[in-house]
Write a protein that holds these residues in place. Structure first.
Motif, short mmCIF file in Angstrom:
data_model
loop_
_atom_site.label_atom_id
_atom_site.label_comp_id
_atom_site.label_asym_id
_atom_site.label_seq_id
_atom_site.Cartn_x
_atom_site.Cartn_y
_atom_site.Cartn_z
N LEU A 56 0.83 -1.20 0.00
CA LEU A 56 0.00 0.00 0.00
C LEU A 56 0.87 1.26 0.00
CD1 LEU A 56 -2.89 1.01 -0.06
CD2 LEU A 56 -2.90 0.90 2.44
N ARG A 57 1.93 1.26 0.77
CA ARG A 57 2.82 2.43 0.78
C ARG A 57 3.49 2.62 -0.58
NH1 ARG A 57 5.42 2.58 6.87
NH2 ARG A 57 3.38 2.81 7.90
N LEU A 58 3.88 1.52 -1.20
CA LEU A 58 4.52 1.61 -2.51
C LEU A 58 3.54 2.10 -3.57
CD1 LEU A 58 7.21 1.02 -3.94
CD2 LEU A 58 6.40 -1.32 -4.31
N ILE A 59 2.32 1.62 -3.51
CA ILE A 59 1.34 2.00 -4.52
C ILE A 59 0.86 3.44 -4.29
CG2 ILE A 59 -0.86 1.19 -3.55
CD1 ILE A 59 0.44 0.31 -7.02
N LYS A 60 0.82 3.90 -3.05
CA LYS A 60 0.50 5.32 -2.79
C LYS A 60 1.59 6.20 -3.39
CE LYS A 60 -0.12 4.98 1.73
NZ LYS A 60 -0.34 5.40 3.13
N GLN A 61 2.83 5.81 -3.19
CA GLN A 61 3.95 6.57 -3.75
C GLN A 61 3.83 6.65 -5.27
OE1 GLN A 61 7.77 4.71 -3.10
NE2 GLN A 61 8.87 6.60 -3.54
#
Length: 180
Positions: free
Chosen positions: A100-105
């Protein structure tokens, strides 16, 4: 909190679709999603407004496929990008949070989203808790909007619409809440 697992995304290839369909059909995931036909995944791979990724985790040389992610609205003129689907096999190991953090970035920094949104089934309380803890805000509910059949029981579940705005994401980055 211990550091999150190393995850990375790679574009889904047509040769990955057997894996994608198998993850979707897994009994641990099926109650929480509305599975697609293989041709729908093929379309998401080919359609320029979508991004279809395989999630891999572990050291790069020994990375294992852990699931997949689909984004839609990547060319939306209103810069509203949807997390259409995130389906993972490892549970309880931090892979979902790391993804989720990677995809938000990716959504905010590469696709320049103003709004990053998703919907989640009401019965998927684990995912809801993750999204809330990662800064998503509940916008509303589509009451009894999806038919659900679990172990022979038919019924309806609601979809919860959640989103994050670019300024909220930037505030989280400023407070070091987005590091993996």
């Amino acid at each position: 909190m211990s550091s999150l697992p190393r995850v990375h995304l790679r574009p889904t290839m047509l040769s990955d679709l057997d894996f994608v369909v198998s993850v979707e059909q897994d009994a641990a995931n099926l109650p929480f999603i509305t599975p697609w036909e293989r041709t729908q995944h093929e379309g998401a791979i080919r359609f320029p407004d979508s991004r279809h990724f395989i999630v891999e985790w572990g050291p790069q040389a020994q990375a294992q496929a852990a699931g997949f992610i689909i984004l839609q609205g990547c060319r939306n003129p209103h810069r509203s990008v949807e997390l259409k689907r995130m389906v993972l096999q490892p549970k309880g190991q931090g892979v979902g949070r790391a993804c989720l953090r990677l995809i938000k970035q990716l959504a905010f920094q590469q696709l320049h989203a103003h709004r990053f949104w998703l919907d989640v089934k009401g019965l998927n309380t684990r995912a809801q808790a993750l999204y809330l803890s990662e800064g998503f805000v509940e916008e509303g509910r589509l009451r009894e909007s999806v038919r659900v059949s679990i172990e022979g029981a038919d019924g309806y579940d609601s979809l919860i619409v959640m989103s994050m705005l670019d300024r909220e994401y930037q505030a989280r980055r400023a407070m070091n809440e987005e590091s993996a």
